[in-house]
Design a protein around this motif. Structure first.
Motif, PDB file in Angstrom:
ATOM      1  N   LEU A  58       0.828  -1.205   0.000  1.00 28.56           N
ATOM      2  CA  LEU A  58       0.000   0.000   0.000  1.00 28.56           C
ATOM      3  C   LEU A  58       0.863   1.256   0.000  1.00 28.56           C
ATOM      4  CD1 LEU A  58      -2.789  -0.924   2.581  1.00 28.56           C
ATOM      5  CD2 LEU A  58      -3.016  -0.769   0.097  1.00 28.56           C
ATOM      6  N   SER A  59       2.056   1.153   0.594  1.00 27.60           N
ATOM      7  CA  SER A  59       2.973   2.303   0.622  1.00 27.60           C
ATOM      8  C   SER A  59       3.675   2.395  -0.723  1.00 27.60           C
ATOM      9  CB  SER A  59       3.984   2.157   1.767  1.00 27.60           C
ATOM     10  OG  SER A  59       4.594   0.880   1.733  1.00 27.60           O
ATOM     11  N   ASN A  60       3.310   3.411  -1.487  1.00 26.32           N
ATOM     12  CA  ASN A  60       3.744   3.537  -2.874  1.00 26.32           C
ATOM     13  C   ASN A  60       4.816   4.597  -3.075  1.00 26.32           C
ATOM     14  OD1 ASN A  60       3.082   5.033  -5.745  1.00 26.32           O
ATOM     15  ND2 ASN A  60       2.831   2.809  -5.882  1.00 26.32           N
ATOM     16  N   ARG A  61       4.752   5.666  -2.277  1.00 24.34           N
ATOM     17  CA  ARG A  61       5.688   6.792  -2.446  1.00 24.34           C
ATOM     18  C   ARG A  61       5.958   7.411  -1.080  1.00 24.34           C
ATOM     19  NH1 ARG A  61       5.628  12.259  -3.093  1.00 24.34           N
ATOM     20  NH2 ARG A  61       3.377  12.403  -2.747  1.00 24.34           N
ATOM     21  N   LEU A  90      21.262   8.992   0.229  1.00 20.47           N
ATOM     22  CA  LEU A  90      20.057   9.771  -0.036  1.00 20.47           C
ATOM     23  C   LEU A  90      20.399  11.226  -0.365  1.00 20.47           C
ATOM     24  CD1 LEU A  90      17.748   8.360   2.791  1.00 20.47           C
ATOM     25  CD2 LEU A  90      17.484   8.011   0.328  1.00 20.47           C
ATOM     26  N   ILE A  91      21.378  11.783   0.331  1.00 17.99           N
ATOM     27  CA  ILE A  91      21.818  13.153   0.030  1.00 17.99           C
ATOM     28  C   ILE A  91      22.385  13.227  -1.378  1.00 17.99           C
ATOM     29  CG2 ILE A  91      23.519  14.922   0.629  1.00 17.99           C
ATOM     30  CD1 ILE A  91      23.137  14.100   3.569  1.00 17.99           C
ATOM     31  N   ALA A  92      23.124  12.195  -1.786  1.00 19.04           N
ATOM     32  CA  ALA A  92      23.681  12.166  -3.144  1.00 19.04           C
ATOM     33  C   ALA A  92      22.568  12.074  -4.185  1.00 19.04           C
ATOM     34  CB  ALA A  92      24.644  10.983  -3.280  1.00 19.04           C
ATOM     35  N   ILE A  93      21.541  11.274  -3.910  1.00 20.28           N
ATOM     36  CA  ILE A  93      20.394  11.183  -4.823  1.00 20.28           C
ATOM     37  C   ILE A  93      19.711  12.535  -4.941  1.00 20.28           C
ATOM     38  CG2 ILE A  93      18.079  10.206  -5.106  1.00 20.28           C
ATOM     39  CD1 ILE A  93      19.151   7.635  -3.795  1.00 20.28           C
ATOM     40  N   ASP A  94      19.539  13.194  -3.815  1.00 20.61           N
ATOM     41  CA  ASP A  94      18.904  14.517  -3.782  1.00 20.61           C
ATOM     42  C   ASP A  94      19.707  15.516  -4.620  1.00 20.61           C
ATOM     43  OD1 ASP A  94      16.720  16.045  -2.819  1.00 20.61           O
ATOM     44  OD2 ASP A  94      18.002  16.978  -1.313  1.00 20.61           O
ATOM     45  N   ASP A 135      11.766  12.876  -2.696  1.00 26.49           N
ATOM     46  CA  ASP A 135      10.720  11.973  -3.178  1.00 26.49           C
ATOM     47  C   ASP A 135      11.325  10.616  -3.508  1.00 26.49           C
ATOM     48  OD1 ASP A 135       8.593  10.751  -4.757  1.00 26.49           O
ATOM     49  OD2 ASP A 135       7.724  12.745  -4.853  1.00 26.49           O
ATOM     50  N   LEU A 136      10.795   9.564  -2.891  1.00 23.77           N
ATOM     51  CA  LEU A 136      11.270   8.206  -3.137  1.00 23.77           C
ATOM     52  C   LEU A 136      10.117   7.336  -3.625  1.00 23.77           C
ATOM     53  CD1 LEU A 136      13.517   7.594   0.003  1.00 23.77           C
ATOM     54  CD2 LEU A 136      14.279   8.130  -2.317  1.00 23.77           C
ATOM     55  N   THR A 137      10.404   6.495  -4.599  1.00 20.34           N
ATOM     56  CA  THR A 137       9.418   5.567  -5.139  1.00 20.34           C
ATOM     57  C   THR A 137       9.559   4.236  -4.416  1.00 20.34           C
ATOM     58  OG1 THR A 137       9.535   6.639  -7.311  1.00 20.34           O
ATOM     59  CG2 THR A 137       8.597   4.425  -7.233  1.00 20.34           C
ATOM     60  N   LEU A 138       8.568   3.887  -3.628  1.00 23.09           N
ATOM     61  CA  LEU A 138       8.685   2.697  -2.790  1.00 23.09           C
ATOM     62  C   LEU A 138       8.413   1.407  -3.549  1.00 23.09           C
ATOM     63  CD1 LEU A 138       7.113   3.981   0.541  1.00 23.09           C
ATOM     64  CD2 LEU A 138       9.483   4.084  -0.250  1.00 23.09           C
ATOM     65  N   THR A 139       7.998   1.514  -4.805  1.00 27.86           N
ATOM     66  CA  THR A 139       7.890   0.317  -5.637  1.00 27.86           C
ATOM     67  C   THR A 139       9.251  -0.055  -6.225  1.00 27.86           C
ATOM     68  OG1 THR A 139       7.241   1.731  -7.508  1.00 27.86           O
ATOM     69  CG2 THR A 139       5.472   0.704  -6.232  1.00 27.86           C
ATOM     70  N   ASP A 166       6.979  11.130   5.293  1.00 26.59           N
ATOM     71  CA  ASP A 166       5.567  10.879   5.000  1.00 26.59           C
ATOM     72  C   ASP A 166       5.446   9.783   3.955  1.00 26.59           C
ATOM     73  OD1 ASP A 166       4.467  12.971   6.659  1.00 26.59           O
ATOM     74  OD2 ASP A 166       5.194  14.397   5.173  1.00 26.59           O
ATOM     75  N   VAL A 167       4.423   8.959   4.096  1.00 32.41           N
ATOM     76  CA  VAL A 167       4.182   7.850   3.171  1.00 32.41           C
ATOM     77  C   VAL A 167       2.810   8.033   2.531  1.00 32.41           C
ATOM     78  CG1 VAL A 167       4.083   5.340   2.918  1.00 32.41           C
ATOM     79  CG2 VAL A 167       5.579   6.358   4.651  1.00 32.41           C
TER      80      VAL A 167
END
Length: 204
Positions: free
Chosen positions: A66-69, A93-97, A111-115, A134-135
């Motif tokens: 159910l957690s998608n993003r 995560l800082i590098a991705i940002d 923003d992270l894609t949980l899929t 937040d999810v």
């Protein structure tokens, strides 16, 4: 060609509960489309890191697909307690940002894609340490918040999910926001009940 009447989507919602129903205007049938969702929380301040990490992991496990993003802030109030593997995740995560064009030092609401399995792994590892995460589900609706580096957790579940979480966290109180407010403000809760009764039945 006959005129087609549109369907009407009616939303009944409050702070504690959200239930969607659809009324077909042609047949007059009322169809329940979703289980009742209630906003829950861990009913105590999670001052121990181990409890925050455990509770966050349990919530994400129960929410599952159910957690998608997710949106996660790359700051922590528990930096000194952060183990090396979590520090490494934070740096990634800082590098991705940064690769996505964030201003240096901003590091808010990544923003992270949980899929995506890797992004989900990073989020699951870091969520309990972030000052806010937040999810959201696949429709963009909020379903969970991990706040103040795991100090305060809230989430939306149905009764079956809540029961599953309570089994995973038998030593932590899983309660609805409504229950928590009644404990914290019992006089206010009784006053609201009295007002509701008077509105329904009239004055005594």
């Amino acid at each position: 060609m006959p005129l087609m009447m549109p369907s009407l989507r009616c939303w009944k919602s409050s702070i504690e509960t959200h239930q969607m129903v659809r009324t077909d205007l042609l047949s007059g049938q009322l169809l329940l489309l979703d289980h009742e969702q209630v906003e829950y929380c861990i009913g105590k301040d999670l001052t121990e890191v181990e409890d925050s990490v455990r509770a966050t992991a349990g919530i994400l496990a129960v929410l599952g697909e159910l957690s998608n993003r997710a949106e996660v802030d790359l700051f922590s109030d528990r930096k000194r307690q952060m183990p090396p593997d979590v520090r490494a995740v934070e740096e990634e995560l800082i590098a991705i940002d940064a690769r996505r064009g964030a201003r240096p030092g901003s590091q808010m609401a990544l923003d992270l894609t949980l899929t995506d399995p890797h992004e989900r792994h990073l989020f699951e590892k870091y969520a309990a340490w972030s000052i806010n995460a937040d999810v959201f589900d696949r429709n963009g609706a909020w379903i969970a918040t991990f706040h103040d580096s795991g100090y305060s957790l809230s989430f939306e579940m149905d009764d079956g999910q809540r029961s599953a979480l309570a089994q995973l966290l038998p030593d932590l109180p899983v309660m609805s926001i409504k229950e928590l407010r009644m404990i914290q403000h019992p006089h206010r809760a009784r006053l609201k009940q009295l007002i509701a009764r008077v509105c329904r039945d009239g004055p005594p």
